[in-house]
Design an enzyme around this catalytic site. Sequence first.
Site, PDB file in Angstrom:
ATOM      1  N   GLU A 230       0.923  -1.326  -0.112  1.00  0.00           N
ATOM      2  CA  GLU A 230       0.114   0.145  -0.156  1.00  0.00           C
ATOM      3  C   GLU A 230       0.891   1.257  -0.184  1.00  0.00           C
ATOM      4  O   GLU A 230       1.796   1.421   1.002  1.00  0.00           O
ATOM      5  CB  GLU A 230      -0.890  -0.019   1.354  1.00  0.00           C
ATOM      6  CG  GLU A 230      -1.894  -1.172   1.333  1.00  0.00           C
ATOM      7  CD  GLU A 230      -2.370  -1.533   2.574  1.00  0.00           C
ATOM      8  OE1 GLU A 230      -2.380  -0.781   3.510  1.00  0.00           O
ATOM      9  OE2 GLU A 230      -2.676  -2.831   2.579  1.00  0.00           O
TER      10      GLU A 230
ATOM     11  N   GLU B  53      -4.448  -6.849   2.686  1.00  0.00           N
ATOM     12  CA  GLU B  53      -3.444  -7.378   3.173  1.00  0.00           C
ATOM     13  C   GLU B  53      -3.186  -8.891   2.671  1.00  0.00           C
ATOM     14  O   GLU B  53      -2.109  -9.536   2.506  1.00  0.00           O
ATOM     15  CB  GLU B  53      -3.149  -7.387   4.622  1.00  0.00           C
ATOM     16  CG  GLU B  53      -2.673  -5.885   5.046  1.00  0.00           C
ATOM     17  CD  GLU B  53      -3.521  -5.058   5.118  1.00  0.00           C
ATOM     18  OE1 GLU B  53      -4.801  -5.197   4.873  1.00  0.00           O
ATOM     19  OE2 GLU B  53      -3.340  -3.579   5.233  1.00  0.00           O
TER      20      GLU B  53
ATOM     21  N   ASP C 155       1.580  -4.919  12.858  1.00  0.00           N
ATOM     22  CA  ASP C 155       0.527  -5.384  13.446  1.00  0.00           C
ATOM     23  C   ASP C 155      -0.664  -5.939  12.361  1.00  0.00           C
ATOM     24  O   ASP C 155      -1.311  -6.500  12.645  1.00  0.00           O
ATOM     25  CB  ASP C 155      -0.240  -4.244  14.194  1.00  0.00           C
ATOM     26  CG  ASP C 155       0.820  -3.266  14.977  1.00  0.00           C
ATOM     27  OD1 ASP C 155       0.426  -3.408  16.247  1.00  0.00           O
ATOM     28  OD2 ASP C 155       1.584  -2.945  14.651  1.00  0.00           O
TER      29      ASP C 155
ATOM     30  N   HIS D   8      -0.943  -0.447  16.478  1.00  0.00           N
ATOM     31  CA  HIS D   8       0.331   0.025  15.569  1.00  0.00           C
ATOM     32  C   HIS D   8       1.757   0.092  16.194  1.00  0.00           C
ATOM     33  O   HIS D   8       2.664   0.738  15.900  1.00  0.00           O
ATOM     34  CB  HIS D   8      -0.060   1.310  15.214  1.00  0.00           C
ATOM     35  CG  HIS D   8      -0.968   1.571  13.730  1.00  0.00           C
ATOM     36  ND1 HIS D   8      -2.261   1.082  13.897  1.00  0.00           N
ATOM     37  CD2 HIS D   8      -0.667   1.900  12.672  1.00  0.00           C
ATOM     38  CE1 HIS D   8      -3.070   1.331  12.871  1.00  0.00           C
ATOM     39  NE2 HIS D   8      -2.102   1.815  11.944  1.00  0.00           N
TER      40      HIS D   8
END
Lengths: 326, 337
Positions: B29, B71, B96, B140
């Site tokens: 991404e 993902e 994460d 995160h």
Amino acid sequence: MIDSTGLGRERLLRAYRNMRLIRDFEERLHVEIATGEIPGFTHLYAGQEAVAVGICEQLGDADYIVSTHRGHGHCIAKGCDPGGMMKEIYGRRDGLCHGKGGSMHIADMAKGMLGANAIVGGGPPLAVGAAIACKRRGAGNVSVAFGGDGSANQGTVFEAMNMAVVLQVPAIFVFENNGYSEHTGADYAVGSKDLTGRARGFGMAAECVDGADFHSVYDAMGRAVARARAGGGPTSIEAKITRFYGHFEGDPQKYRAQDEVATLRESMDCLKRFRARMRTDGKLGDPELDAIDAESLALVDRIVAEAKAAPPPSEADLYTDVYIDY
Amino acid sequence: MPQMTMRDALNQALHQEMERDERVIVLGEDVSGGAGGTSGEREASGGIFGVTKGLLPRFGADRVIDTPISESAIVGAAGGAALAGLRPVAELMFADFVGVCMDQIYNQIAKFRYMFGGRSTCPVVIRMAMGAGMNMGPQHSQSIYAMMTAVPGLKVVVPSNAYDAKGLLIQAIRDDDPVIFLEHKALYPRKGEVPANPYTVPFGEANLVREGEHVTVVAIARMVPFAERAVDSLAKEGITCDLIDPRTTSPLDIDTIVESVEGTGRLVIVDESPPRCSLAADIAASVAERAFKHLKRPIVRVTPPHTPVPFAPALERAYVPGPPRIEAAIRTVLKET
Ligand SMILES: Cc1ncc(C[n+]2csc(CCOP(=O)(O)OP(=O)(O)O)c2C)c(N)n1
Ligand SMILES: [Mg+2]
């Protein structure tokens, strides 16, 4: 079903007050974040207020929402305490989540706010679960999954949408299409370039509305809630909208044309549009809306001052709430 | 030798390997960003941490692939492309996010070679930013190397400095096994000397960061610079330590650690992952098995508490093991019974 023509003065004032508060809350954060006093990274909701408020004005405390990384607007619209939110964003002990979560994890179960979420696509499956609970309870409540155009490409979201159709649960998927996921355009990342058509492909009712127009969002949500209550299953609402700031604070926004935000701040400002509509409808006058503006700024001043003065958590708080007992 | 940040060292490794080998592709991404934007700027991002900057202009969109937020498809596509002859470097942004695509990591790429009876290779690198310290909250900030190390079939890399980062990433790309490459986000700006030419740092060879005689200290990723501070401060009092940076947790160079403990008889392990089933637990068990009779004091593990990573700075500071805790732990193992 209540449509926006049936909204009385009090409800309209409340809708404006919430939209105004979200805007002021976010614009003030934009200023405060630049000073470096606010930890972590923050995604501002400014520009999208009419979506959160249009949706949540159709809901009560016994209805559920799940939110996203860009969640401040959803929280305020669902009735979370703005002071507790501000303290959470500052990482204070008395924040809504005692400083453990921060901007991306604000939650308040009592308000049916099942949490902002830092995992894109993390929320919609949870919303389906809450919709199952609503269906079992049988009191006509509904569950809403907020998400962005980018989240719409996540497998978890597809799974949630299909399952909601299979189970015919009262779930409503709200896609806030602000044109970008981080630094990538929706026209690139959404293969069909059509979120609403894609939702329809799952076998649910789907519509697309102007997200800067409170009335359009509110009415679309009214139809979705009525359908859910009548046992008609899930609905998808795509709201075309824009964000007034970067993806997160500090984003140089190199993917956006120079004048894009300035232009959209003129044409897509829900507050200006709401005021114009009130003038045409003759329902609310400018002076009373001006009074709300002043109150809202004063409220934000106060909660920022309180958050700054509030104590941080203590080291002992680190160990609490991992388990109920352990 | 040129001084370079770990971020730039990683970036250089990607450039050099893509230059050398046409089969190397990068996907993730916003690895370039700007696609579908309104400014016409084609590289509007270069990765959220800037590690993939300049790749798109140099190698084009066929090899530097911006993906939707998907993902499972990113990691799965990297795995499939690897089975079909490419050498993909997938980026997951934050470590994460393995939560979203665990099946592709854990049931797919990690197991191909074994369950296909050695008939396949899966030369995938999955890069991701890990670690606490920047107030990014519970979803995160995690350090997931222990979890990844627990999976047979994955190699796991945890660089602590710019030199290692470049050499380990080049090794990861040339390696025929799937590699989880964990970049601690607080280390991206850390500068070090980095040779301009390509080179590799082999997996399974620890780096002896400091040499000493009293205590063996093992530290991982960001804990290495923290341990350096603690060790250097104690050196002023005449307390000297072997400081060992394993650099990869799978394979793990346990021999170097055991040899050092045979000399010092005292072991402190500094690990940023949660304490249960951690690297610290794993290393402690191996040392107890292999060097029990050399240990003069119980092993001390320095880890965060068994909690998620909190957001508030006051809490996160207490969560992350820092130089004072490491120093205190070293003093503890030095106490005579
Ligand atoms: C699983 C996962 N992948 C990636 C990210 C990083 N990330 C955070 S927000 C975001 C973009 C989301 O775009 P969209 O859904 O359109 O929401 P918007 O930011 O526009 O409100 C990305 C990629 C994340 N938080 N979680
Ligand atoms: Mg978006």
